[in-house]
Design a protein around this motif. Structure first.
Motif, PDB file in Angstrom:
ATOM      1  N   THR A  31       2.087  -2.031  -7.418  1.00 54.33           N
ATOM      2  CA  THR A  31       3.503  -1.991  -7.072  1.00 54.33           C
ATOM      3  C   THR A  31       3.662  -1.108  -5.838  1.00 54.33           C
ATOM      4  O   THR A  31       2.797  -0.283  -5.530  1.00 54.33           O
ATOM      5  N   GLU A  32       4.769  -1.275  -5.158  1.00 55.43           N
ATOM      6  CA  GLU A  32       5.026  -0.444  -3.985  1.00 55.43           C
ATOM      7  C   GLU A  32       5.133   1.026  -4.382  1.00 55.43           C
ATOM      8  O   GLU A  32       4.621   1.912  -3.687  1.00 55.43           O
ATOM      9  N   LYS A  70       2.107  -9.336  -0.021  1.00 57.35           N
ATOM     10  CA  LYS A  70       3.109  -8.270  -0.016  1.00 57.35           C
ATOM     11  C   LYS A  70       2.464  -6.891  -0.133  1.00 57.35           C
ATOM     12  O   LYS A  70       3.034  -5.888   0.302  1.00 57.35           O
ATOM     13  N   GLN A  73       2.027  -5.235   3.163  1.00 57.25           N
ATOM     14  CA  GLN A  73       3.234  -4.574   3.657  1.00 57.25           C
ATOM     15  C   GLN A  73       3.340  -3.158   3.111  1.00 57.25           C
ATOM     16  O   GLN A  73       3.771  -2.236   3.805  1.00 57.25           O
ATOM     17  N   TRP A  74       2.907  -2.965   1.854  1.00 53.03           N
ATOM     18  CA  TRP A  74       2.932  -1.617   1.276  1.00 53.03           C
ATOM     19  C   TRP A  74       1.944  -0.707   2.000  1.00 53.03           C
ATOM     20  O   TRP A  74       2.246   0.454   2.258  1.00 53.03           O
ATOM     21  N   GLN A 102      -0.824  -6.743   9.982  1.00 52.75           N
ATOM     22  CA  GLN A 102      -0.153  -5.574   9.419  1.00 52.75           C
ATOM     23  C   GLN A 102      -0.745  -4.267   9.942  1.00 52.75           C
ATOM     24  O   GLN A 102      -0.353  -3.190   9.514  1.00 52.75           O
TER      25      GLN A 102
END
Length: 363
Positions: A31-32, A70, A73-74, A102
């Motif tokens: 999770t972020e 995703k 991105q974190w 990224q």
């Protein structure tokens, strides 16, 4: 292959400090919040590179195979907001392209990918024209040539900032390790390419957190250049490899206990003592080789005797007696019986080879 030395990306991370490069982070980005929480804690410990798996190759389907794009991105947020270098594993050309978009600072090729030259070449082709540092894990099986081949493919793509990661090898033998270290393989790699940074991955070697410290320490004692460890805020509930991860506090405890050895003696008296001992070792080795040569002469005589009398080479009862008695003799002399058993396995293989050649000859 001529890897960078003084200006190597990995050596620049520690500058003039006599310490290993530290790479740490969760096995998988989940999770972020988990990523940011872990990265913030590890930044306080001055971890050089923050690592997290985005794509996770698993042995069987329907298990957690990573969070996907995703997660990149974190990692980008960790880099922007916390100022940390970030790293992730890539297994395809598409992974490379997305990671570079990224701004991922360091890529690594995993053990399951290293075994496939086609996959490594695909990654290498995608790396052409970039200057991103790349780390290559050893293949799953103990195959030094395959490991070197993967490093060569990356190097030939123009990537000179390359490092090797030792994460242990799969084995059917019973072991306390998840992946048996077989230290002699990375040592041989280092002897062939002295400027190649060598990083240990105690998490995948150990498979459990109790062994992380002794494995990391042994690597430092052998002159490794860096350590990669997995850290998670709540290891027991991690979505992948919970047993081998530690909390950031646990990681700090491990790092605080590690001892970095000097690369050489810095006292002339110690140098002189060491040299005298080395000369005695050389003399001892000559005695061992003379005794071994005499043993092989006897093996050859037995080989001719077997051929003359049409007796098969392998005598199971004799084989069992050697592997029963020699380790016991070693134990009585204060030596490691496992080491002696392995030594005699090699001697026995050579004895079989010699006698096989004799069987082919005309008397």
């Amino acid at each position: 292959m001529k890897f960078k030395e003084e200006d190597s990306f990995f050596r620049k991370l520690t500058g003039a400090e006599q310490r290993p490069v530290i790479i740490a982070g969760p096995c998988s980005a989940e999770t972020e919040e988990q990523v940011m929480q872990t990265a913030l804690a590890l930044r306080e410990q001055k971890v050089d590179i923050f690592r997290a798996g985005i794509w996770k190759p698993r042995s069987r389907p329907n298990s957690f195979e990573g969070i996907g794009l995703k997660g990149l991105q974190w990692l980008g947020r960790v880099k922007r907001e916390l100022g940390m270098l970030v790293s992730t594993e890539v297994a395809t050309a598409h992974h490379v392209e997305e990671a570079l978009k990224q701004g991922i600072d360091v890529l690594w090729i995993g053990a399951r990918t290293t075994v496939n030259p086609f996959a490594v070449q695909e990654i290498a082709d995608a790396l052409k024209g970039t200057n991103v540092p790349v780390m290559v894990k050893n293949p799953v099986n103990p195959d030094l040539a395959l490991w070197i081949g993967a490093l060569e493919r990356v190097y030939n793509a123009g990537i000179t900032d390359v490092a090797a990661i030792h994460r242990g090898f799969s084995s059917y033998e019973k072991s306390k390790y998840r992946n048996v270290p077989w230290w002699q393989i990375p040592i041989e790699l280092k002897s062939k390419f002295r400027s190649l940074p060598l990083i240990v991955d105690p998490s995948h070697i150990s498979g459990n957190r109790e062994l992380l410290l002794p494995v990391a320490q042994k690597a430092l004692d052998l002159g490794y250049d860096g350590i990669m460890l997995e850290s998670h805020p709540d290891p027991d509930n991690a979505l992948s490899d919970p047993e081998q991860q530690v909390t950031p506090a646990g990681l700090q405890d491990i790092l605080s206990k590690l001892q970095v050895r000097k690369t050489t003696y810095d006292d002339q008296e110690l140098i002189n003592r060491a040299e005298k001992l080395r000369l005695q070792i050389d003399e001892g080795d000559q005695q061992i080789l003379r005794a071994l040569a005499r043993r092989m002469e006897l093996v050859e005589q037995i080989g001719y005797y077997k051929k003359q009398n049409n007796v098969q080479i392998l005598q199971i009862s004799r084989w069992k007696e050697i592997f029963r008695s020699r380790p016991q003799w070693a134990k009585e002399l204060g030596m490691n019986p496992d080491f002696v058993a392995e030594l005699y396995r090699l001697i026995h293989v050579e004895s079989i080879r010699m006698q096989t050649e004799i069987m082919k000859r005309e008397l």
